[in-house]
Design a protein around this motif. Sequence first.
Motif, short mmCIF file in Angstrom:
data_model
loop_
_atom_site.label_atom_id
_atom_site.label_comp_id
_atom_site.label_asym_id
_atom_site.label_seq_id
_atom_site.Cartn_x
_atom_site.Cartn_y
_atom_site.Cartn_z
N VAL A 45 0.82 -1.25 -0.06
CA VAL A 45 -0.03 -0.11 -0.15
C VAL A 45 0.98 1.23 0.10
N LEU A 46 0.36 2.43 -0.79
CA LEU A 46 1.15 3.59 -0.63
C LEU A 46 0.14 4.73 0.10
N VAL A 47 0.77 5.34 1.06
CA VAL A 47 0.06 6.24 2.09
C VAL A 47 0.70 7.55 1.72
N LEU A 48 -0.10 8.65 1.36
CA LEU A 48 0.46 10.05 1.05
C LEU A 48 -0.59 11.03 1.63
N PRO A 49 -0.03 12.15 1.96
CA PRO A 49 -0.59 13.36 2.34
C PRO A 49 -1.44 13.84 0.87
N LYS A 50 -2.46 14.75 1.18
CA LYS A 50 -3.09 15.31 0.13
C LYS A 50 -2.48 16.60 -0.48
N ALA A 51 -1.83 17.12 0.71
CA ALA A 51 -1.26 18.43 0.50
C ALA A 51 -0.08 18.01 -0.32
N PRO A 52 0.29 18.97 -1.33
CA PRO A 52 1.57 18.99 -2.07
C PRO A 52 2.73 19.10 -1.18
N SER A 53 3.64 18.04 -1.44
CA SER A 53 4.69 17.95 -0.59
C SER A 53 5.71 16.99 -1.62
N ARG A 54 6.93 17.41 -2.25
CA ARG A 54 7.70 16.57 -2.91
C ARG A 54 7.98 15.55 -2.17
N ASN A 55 8.64 15.72 -0.86
CA ASN A 55 8.93 14.52 -0.10
C ASN A 55 9.22 15.12 1.47
N LEU A 56 9.61 14.13 1.84
CA LEU A 56 9.75 14.29 3.43
C LEU A 56 10.80 15.74 3.85
N LEU A 57 11.66 16.12 2.90
CA LEU A 57 12.37 17.39 3.23
C LEU A 57 11.69 18.65 3.24
N ASP A 58 10.54 18.65 2.33
CA ASP A 58 9.97 19.81 2.31
C ASP A 58 8.46 20.03 2.87
N ALA A 59 8.17 18.90 3.34
CA ALA A 59 6.66 18.83 3.69
C ALA A 59 6.52 19.54 5.12
N ASP A 60 5.24 19.88 5.14
CA ASP A 60 5.09 20.94 6.74
C ASP A 60 4.77 19.74 7.56
N PRO A 61 5.58 20.06 8.87
CA PRO A 61 5.46 19.38 9.98
C PRO A 61 4.11 18.78 10.39
N VAL A 62 3.12 19.63 10.33
CA VAL A 62 1.62 19.26 10.83
C VAL A 62 1.23 18.00 9.78
N VAL A 63 1.54 18.25 8.37
CA VAL A 63 1.29 17.24 7.48
C VAL A 63 1.78 16.02 7.65
N LEU A 64 3.14 15.97 8.21
CA LEU A 64 3.72 14.87 8.50
C LEU A 64 3.14 14.10 9.46
N ALA A 65 2.82 14.93 10.58
CA ALA A 65 2.22 14.24 11.73
C ALA A 65 1.06 13.52 11.49
N LYS A 66 -0.04 14.03 10.68
CA LYS A 66 -1.20 13.40 10.32
C LYS A 66 -0.82 12.24 9.43
N THR A 67 -0.14 12.26 8.38
CA THR A 67 0.21 11.34 7.53
C THR A 67 0.70 10.21 8.22
N ILE A 68 1.65 10.24 9.06
CA ILE A 68 2.35 9.27 10.06
C ILE A 68 1.22 8.19 10.80
N LEU A 69 0.33 9.04 11.38
CA LEU A 69 -0.79 8.27 12.00
C LEU A 69 -1.45 7.39 11.17
N VAL A 70 -1.85 7.65 9.91
CA VAL A 70 -2.54 6.94 8.98
C VAL A 70 -1.44 5.77 8.45
N VAL A 71 -0.20 5.94 8.34
CA VAL A 71 0.80 4.79 7.96
C VAL A 71 0.72 3.91 9.04
#
Length: 141
Positions: A45-71
């Motif tokens: 499975v692939l899990v991704l945020p809906k917010a546009p982020s190229r990768n972990l390096l430029d992602a908003d920390p809030v987006v990362l936090a929400k995404t890892i919970l779904v992971v």
Amino acid sequence: MTSASYDNNNIFAKILRGEIPSHRIYEDNDTIAFMDVMPQAPGHVLVLPKAPSRNLLDADPVVLAKTILVVQKIANAVKEAFDADGVFVCQFNEPAAGQTVFHLHFHVIPRYEGTALRPHSGRMEDNAVLAAHAEKIMAEL
């Protein structure tokens, strides 16, 4: 941070907009999870945020936090659905690290003792198989 910009025409952006079909297993306001069409193991499975982020390096920390919970949620469902010994979670950043689609995404792959991962070969899995795997995972959510 990365110096490259986000490409709104990457394949995952097109999937998010509904321009390309996918076997979605989970979606909320911030994230989406769907079957990898070139799985390295059944249940990939692939899990991704809906917010546009190229990768972990430029992602908003809030987006990362929400995404890892779904992971985590998806990893637990995948492990149960496929009676796996473990779950491999990986994420690539930039071409040198193996990133080929430039929208932040996490791979969630069930693993079994003594069984190697298949390579990401470019061979697409049959749609009926992906649909069946999606149903198995959704039943665990």
